[in-house]
Write a protein that holds these residues in place. Structure first.
Motif, mmCIF file in Angstrom:
data_model
loop_
_atom_site.group_PDB
_atom_site.id
_atom_site.type_symbol
_atom_site.label_atom_id
_atom_site.label_comp_id
_atom_site.label_asym_id
_atom_site.label_seq_id
_atom_site.Cartn_x
_atom_site.Cartn_y
_atom_site.Cartn_z
ATOM 1 N N ASP A 160 0.816 -0.823 -0.183
ATOM 2 C CA ASP A 160 -0.152 -0.178 -0.034
ATOM 3 C C ASP A 160 0.797 1.457 -0.758
ATOM 4 O OD1 ASP A 160 -2.027 -1.885 0.488
ATOM 5 O OD2 ASP A 160 -2.712 -0.982 2.534
ATOM 6 N N MET A 161 1.798 1.510 0.623
ATOM 7 C CA MET A 161 3.100 3.175 1.191
ATOM 8 C C MET A 161 3.456 3.259 -0.019
ATOM 9 S SD MET A 161 1.447 3.857 3.819
ATOM 10 C CE MET A 161 3.231 5.727 3.500
ATOM 11 N N GLU A 162 3.956 1.406 -0.212
ATOM 12 C CA GLU A 162 5.024 1.895 -2.409
ATOM 13 C C GLU A 162 4.009 2.569 -3.451
ATOM 14 O OE1 GLU A 162 6.008 -1.761 -3.793
ATOM 15 O OE2 GLU A 162 7.375 -2.483 -2.393
ATOM 16 N N ILE A 163 2.755 2.085 -3.210
ATOM 17 C CA ILE A 163 1.710 3.267 -4.090
ATOM 18 C C ILE A 163 1.229 4.906 -3.738
ATOM 19 C CG2 ILE A 163 -0.614 3.539 -4.630
ATOM 20 C CD1 ILE A 163 -0.732 0.200 -5.631
ATOM 21 N N SER A 203 4.351 6.729 -4.026
ATOM 22 C CA SER A 203 4.884 6.765 -5.625
ATOM 23 C C SER A 203 3.716 7.900 -5.829
ATOM 24 C CB SER A 203 4.781 5.502 -6.675
ATOM 25 O OG SER A 203 2.681 5.329 -6.566
ATOM 26 N N HIS A 204 2.710 8.192 -5.220
ATOM 27 C CA HIS A 204 1.541 9.143 -6.153
ATOM 28 C C HIS A 204 2.150 10.754 -4.813
ATOM 29 C CE1 HIS A 204 -0.540 7.037 -8.948
ATOM 30 N NE2 HIS A 204 -0.468 5.631 -8.550
ATOM 31 N N PHE A 205 2.810 10.527 -3.454
ATOM 32 C CA PHE A 205 2.512 11.692 -3.359
ATOM 33 C C PHE A 205 4.083 12.179 -3.028
ATOM 34 C CE2 PHE A 205 -2.472 9.710 -2.796
ATOM 35 C CZ PHE A 205 -2.539 11.436 -3.147
ATOM 36 N N ILE A 209 2.902 14.541 1.961
ATOM 37 C CA ILE A 209 2.034 13.798 3.090
ATOM 38 C C ILE A 209 1.989 14.429 4.125
ATOM 39 C CG2 ILE A 209 2.383 11.565 3.719
ATOM 40 C CD1 ILE A 209 3.400 10.625 1.566
ATOM 41 N N MET A 210 3.619 14.835 4.932
ATOM 42 C CA MET A 210 3.090 15.829 5.882
ATOM 43 C C MET A 210 3.117 16.673 5.889
ATOM 44 S SD MET A 210 5.566 13.832 7.445
ATOM 45 C CE MET A 210 5.401 14.760 9.012
ATOM 46 N N LYS A 211 2.215 17.795 4.669
ATOM 47 C CA LYS A 211 1.883 18.602 4.666
ATOM 48 C C LYS A 211 0.323 18.234 4.631
ATOM 49 C CE LYS A 211 0.237 22.387 1.373
ATOM 50 N NZ LYS A 211 0.786 23.442 0.151
ATOM 51 N N TRP A 233 -4.828 6.737 1.036
ATOM 52 C CA TRP A 233 -5.069 7.562 0.028
ATOM 53 C C TRP A 233 -5.958 9.123 0.566
ATOM 54 C CZ3 TRP A 233 -2.670 7.634 -4.834
ATOM 55 C CH2 TRP A 233 -3.491 8.052 -5.676
ATOM 56 N N GLN A 234 -7.205 8.968 1.127
ATOM 57 C CA GLN A 234 -7.431 9.824 1.481
ATOM 58 C C GLN A 234 -6.385 10.646 2.864
ATOM 59 O OE1 GLN A 234 -11.097 8.682 0.217
ATOM 60 N NE2 GLN A 234 -10.613 10.530 0.937
ATOM 61 N N ILE A 235 -5.721 9.952 3.629
ATOM 62 C CA ILE A 235 -5.146 10.692 4.292
ATOM 63 C C ILE A 235 -3.560 11.234 4.072
ATOM 64 C CG2 ILE A 235 -3.333 9.944 6.315
ATOM 65 C CD1 ILE A 235 -4.915 8.319 7.041
ATOM 66 N N ALA A 236 -3.054 11.021 2.468
ATOM 67 C CA ALA A 236 -1.704 12.023 2.062
ATOM 68 C C ALA A 236 -2.353 12.755 1.101
ATOM 69 C CB ALA A 236 -1.334 10.050 1.319
#
Length: 333
Positions: free
Chosen positions: A169-172, A175-177, A182-184, A260-263
């Motif tokens: 999951d986190m690899e994906i 790769s998109h963010f 993500i931190m922001k 994805w919602q979180i990122a």
């Protein structure tokens, strides 16, 4: 913003002889071990599912529809005439060429395909019980964004655990963010995440990439549109997960859509005290008292790998839930 919220729950009666026979036709031929994430434990039925429905009626009477997802089965006590209940067979929404499947990952990454399902829905496992009143606002904010409680957290590589799915999951996500995006977007340093989560984020947020998100094993508020978006962006990995008859280390899982919602920042911070994960390995009188204390709105009471006396635990488990929810629900005959 007015919107309806549905609940979705996946269920299997792992003691059904017909289901066992079909599963066994594929199980060992697929190279599975009798231990681990595809073991008997993953499909065990404790006889407590009716209390899941009693909890929904008593503590979430506002829910729009309840979708019971199953495979050629239904509980013998279920009231199929309940106007809120919709029983969904795997053949109703999964790719027929992949069936049968016995993997929760294969099923859950396709939930958005269920006909009639609302844009806003909450996915439950059958071991996630409501033990006190919940509101729509426990799951979604006024704009319709899902509510989560999260932190930057390392993925724990426990044997027979979910680490492989989380890594995939986190690899994906990575790769998109970018890390900075993500931190922001993630709202990780908001005090409403809770002190423990703030500490976790402080400890693990300085790496080059985001290592993982804290997972609390509670029901997952989701958006159908987000699932559809990920299927357009990552069709191959989701198709491959959907083909696996049993859980595989190459899978992604339903947490991908939550992550994805979180990122993306398209979520709101939930209540860190909404619920908690428990295991039947630790089942004792303290746990049964806690079920009836209403300290938590939701309790995930997960199967253990090392239960000493299954029959006693089953009896105590049912007794505790019956004390909390003694009255039949309209979901029962």
């Amino acid at each position: 913003m007015e919107f309806k919220v549905d609940f979705v729950v996946t269920w299997v009666d792992g003691s059904d002889p017909k289901w066992i026979a079909e599963k066994n036709k594929y199980f060992l031929n697929a190279g599975n071990s009798k231990k681990g994430m595809n073991s008997k434990k993953a499909f065990r039925e404790w006889g407590t599912f009716k209390y899941w429905f009693r909890g929904i009626q008593k503590f979430a009477p506002w829910v729009n529809k309840v979708y019971l997802v199953t495979y050629h089965q239904k509980p013998d006590w279920i009231n199929i005439n309940n106007e809120k209940l919709i029983i969904v067979d795997h053949y109703d929404f999964l790719n027929h060429s992949n069936l049968p499947v016995f993997s929760s990952n294969s099923i859950e990454v396709n939930l958005h395909r269920i006909e009639g399902l609302s844009e806003h829905f909450v996915c439950f496992n059958d071991d996630m019980y409501l033990t006190s009143p919940v509101t729509k606002n426990d799951f979604f904010d006024e704009k319709g964004f899902p509510k989560y409680n999260t932190a930057i957290n390392p993925i724990i590589p426990a044997r027979n655990g979910t680490a492989n799915f989380q890594v995939n999951d986190m690899e994906i996500i990575n790769s998109h963010f970018t890390r900075n995006e993500i931190m922001k977007n993630g709202k990780f340093l908001n005090i409403r995440q809770g002190v423990r989560n703030l500490i976790k984020t402080g400890l693990y947020s300085h790496s080059k990439f985001i290592c993982g998100f804290y997972e609390n094993h509670l029901p997952y508020p989701l958006l159908k549109s987000t699932m559809q978006k990920l299927w357009k962006k990552e069709p191959e990995v989701l198709k491959n997960t959907s083909k696996n008859k049993f859980r595989s280390k190459t899978d992604v899982n339903i947490w991908l859509f939550k992550y994805w919602q979180i990122a993306s920042g398209e979520y709101s911070i939930g209540n860190p005290k909404l619920g908690k994960l428990f295991t039947l390995d630790d089942a004792d009188q303290a746990l049964w008292k806690l079920v009836n204390s209403r300290k938590y709105k939701i309790m995930c009471i997960n199967d253990g790998f090392n239960i000493k006396d299954e029959n006693k635990v089953m009896e105590d488990f049912n007794r505790a839930l019956n004390k909390l929810l003694p009255e039949k629900s309209e979901f029962e005959k």
